[in-house]
Design an enzyme around this catalytic site. Sequence first.
Site, mmCIF file in Angstrom:
data_model
loop_
_atom_site.group_PDB
_atom_site.id
_atom_site.type_symbol
_atom_site.label_atom_id
_atom_site.label_comp_id
_atom_site.label_asym_id
_atom_site.label_seq_id
_atom_site.Cartn_x
_atom_site.Cartn_y
_atom_site.Cartn_z
ATOM 1 N N ALA A 87 -29.179 -11.616 -2.356
ATOM 2 C CA ALA A 87 -28.500 -10.790 -3.351
ATOM 3 C C ALA A 87 -29.494 -9.959 -4.160
ATOM 4 O O ALA A 87 -29.139 -9.317 -5.131
ATOM 5 C CB ALA A 87 -27.664 -11.679 -4.280
ATOM 6 N N GLY A 88 -30.771 -9.996 -3.768
ATOM 7 C CA GLY A 88 -31.787 -9.228 -4.503
ATOM 8 C C GLY A 88 -32.327 -9.968 -5.712
ATOM 9 O O GLY A 88 -32.915 -9.372 -6.604
ATOM 10 N N GLY A 90 -34.581 -12.427 -5.535
ATOM 11 C CA GLY A 90 -35.912 -12.987 -5.254
ATOM 12 C C GLY A 90 -35.900 -14.451 -4.863
ATOM 13 O O GLY A 90 -36.841 -15.186 -5.175
ATOM 14 N N SER A 91 -34.847 -14.871 -4.144
ATOM 15 C CA SER A 91 -34.746 -16.296 -3.804
ATOM 16 C C SER A 91 -35.880 -16.752 -2.874
ATOM 17 O O SER A 91 -36.479 -17.810 -3.101
ATOM 18 C CB SER A 91 -33.349 -16.582 -3.249
ATOM 19 O OG SER A 91 -33.383 -17.025 -1.946
ATOM 20 N N SER A 92 -36.228 -15.936 -1.866
ATOM 21 C CA SER A 92 -37.284 -16.390 -0.951
ATOM 22 C C SER A 92 -38.637 -16.416 -1.656
ATOM 23 O O SER A 92 -39.447 -17.329 -1.435
ATOM 24 C CB SER A 92 -37.339 -15.512 0.300
ATOM 25 O OG SER A 92 -37.623 -14.187 -0.035
ATOM 26 N N ALA A 93 -38.896 -15.461 -2.546
ATOM 27 C CA ALA A 93 -40.175 -15.458 -3.271
ATOM 28 C C ALA A 93 -40.272 -16.683 -4.172
ATOM 29 O O ALA A 93 -41.334 -17.315 -4.265
ATOM 30 C CB ALA A 93 -40.311 -14.182 -4.100
ATOM 31 N N ASP A 135 -41.300 -9.582 -6.618
ATOM 32 C CA ASP A 135 -40.588 -10.863 -6.673
ATOM 33 C C ASP A 135 -41.579 -12.018 -6.823
ATOM 34 O O ASP A 135 -41.377 -12.932 -7.619
ATOM 35 C CB ASP A 135 -39.748 -11.082 -5.402
ATOM 36 C CG ASP A 135 -38.619 -10.068 -5.270
ATOM 37 O OD1 ASP A 135 -38.639 -9.066 -6.008
ATOM 38 O OD2 ASP A 135 -37.729 -10.268 -4.424
HETATM 39 O O1 PMV Z 1 -32.437 -5.789 -3.953
HETATM 40 P P1 PMV Z 1 -33.908 -6.025 -4.000
HETATM 41 O O2 PMV Z 1 -34.351 -6.982 -5.053
HETATM 42 O O3 PMV Z 1 -34.513 -6.276 -2.649
HETATM 43 O O4 PMV Z 1 -34.564 -4.668 -4.577
HETATM 44 C C1 PMV Z 1 -34.745 -3.513 -3.852
HETATM 45 C C2 PMV Z 1 -35.388 -2.545 -4.806
HETATM 46 C C3 PMV Z 1 -35.611 -1.174 -4.240
HETATM 47 O O5 PMV Z 1 -36.183 -0.404 -5.286
HETATM 48 C C4 PMV Z 1 -34.319 -0.511 -3.820
HETATM 49 C C5 PMV Z 1 -36.556 -1.200 -3.047
HETATM 50 C C6 PMV Z 1 -37.978 -1.545 -3.410
HETATM 51 O O6 PMV Z 1 -38.711 -1.906 -2.463
HETATM 52 O O7 PMV Z 1 -38.407 -1.445 -4.561
#
Ligand code: PMV
Length: 314
Positions: A87-88, A90-93, A135
Amino acid sequence: MAPGKIILFGEHFVVAGKPAIGLAVSKYAVVCVDQGPGNLYSSRLGRLSFEQEHGKLFNAVFRTFEQMTGIKPSVDVFIDSEIPIGAGMGSSAAVAVALSHSLLTYYGVKPEKELVWKIAHEGERAVHFRPSGVDTTLATYGGILYYRQGEFRRLNVQLPRDYEIVVVNTGVQRSTGTVVKEVLDRYSRLQRIGVYIYLAAEELVERAVGALREGDVKILGELMTVNHGLLWSMGASSVVCDTIVHALVEMGALGAKLSGAGRGGIVIGLADSNTSPLIIRSLEEKGFEAFSVTPDYEGVRETQPKYLSEVSTN
Ligand code: PMV
């Protein structure tokens, strides 16, 4: 244990060299190691294999740990994470950082943060295409991070007390790579219009740093909503993201935006701690996973493995 993260401002624009602000949050991955033949257990996913996708991260962390310390790890790994997957956040980090920290601690090597970061970053590299390191940095050091083109600066600021970030998981998984590419394509098609939008995004981040320093939550919230508008104009939003942004603001959030790659993933809102439980309940009634977080200023640290007895090892 190590914290997850959210992006507060500047995603996508950061890909074209503009600044962004990330925040370590109070959702954690707990990792514990104990003597064993190398089994992997997750409280959420059950038994994992080194051969699967998740296994790549563990292999890379184990390998780098061995290269850096000269110790060949021979342990079982137990993972208990409350950070939504994919979901963005940073769970894997967070898992890689917590694993790196617990391996070092288990083998009696001082878990200096720089070393924890280096080992964990290799884990991230194994599962993500060219990770920026944001992350891993937030999971390791915690706090509020200003970053631009691979340069990280920890901001000496705090979110005012009594304010929280409401996180809503749209449940829609998306490919970061696809959205990034399409946003960049639009950027080049828009030419000078794109340049102005990206300049506005840059100015917005600088203004947000000022608002954080001054503790001005009203402008901070407003900047979040404007940031969402800029992301929307670049095609990074979606109907579900927009619907949640509107719902958050209507229910009393000071501002709201998609966070991360967009077109799904998570949406965040800034709300005071009296209002946020009501907002969360209402979003849960609509079927969304919603919760509030506060910043984590500490980063990775040791914790009691209270969960161990609850993890099934079958
Ligand atoms: O959704 P995430 O946490 O993987 O964030 C992506 C963030 C972007 O700016 C869209 C891409 C990036 O590499 O910074």
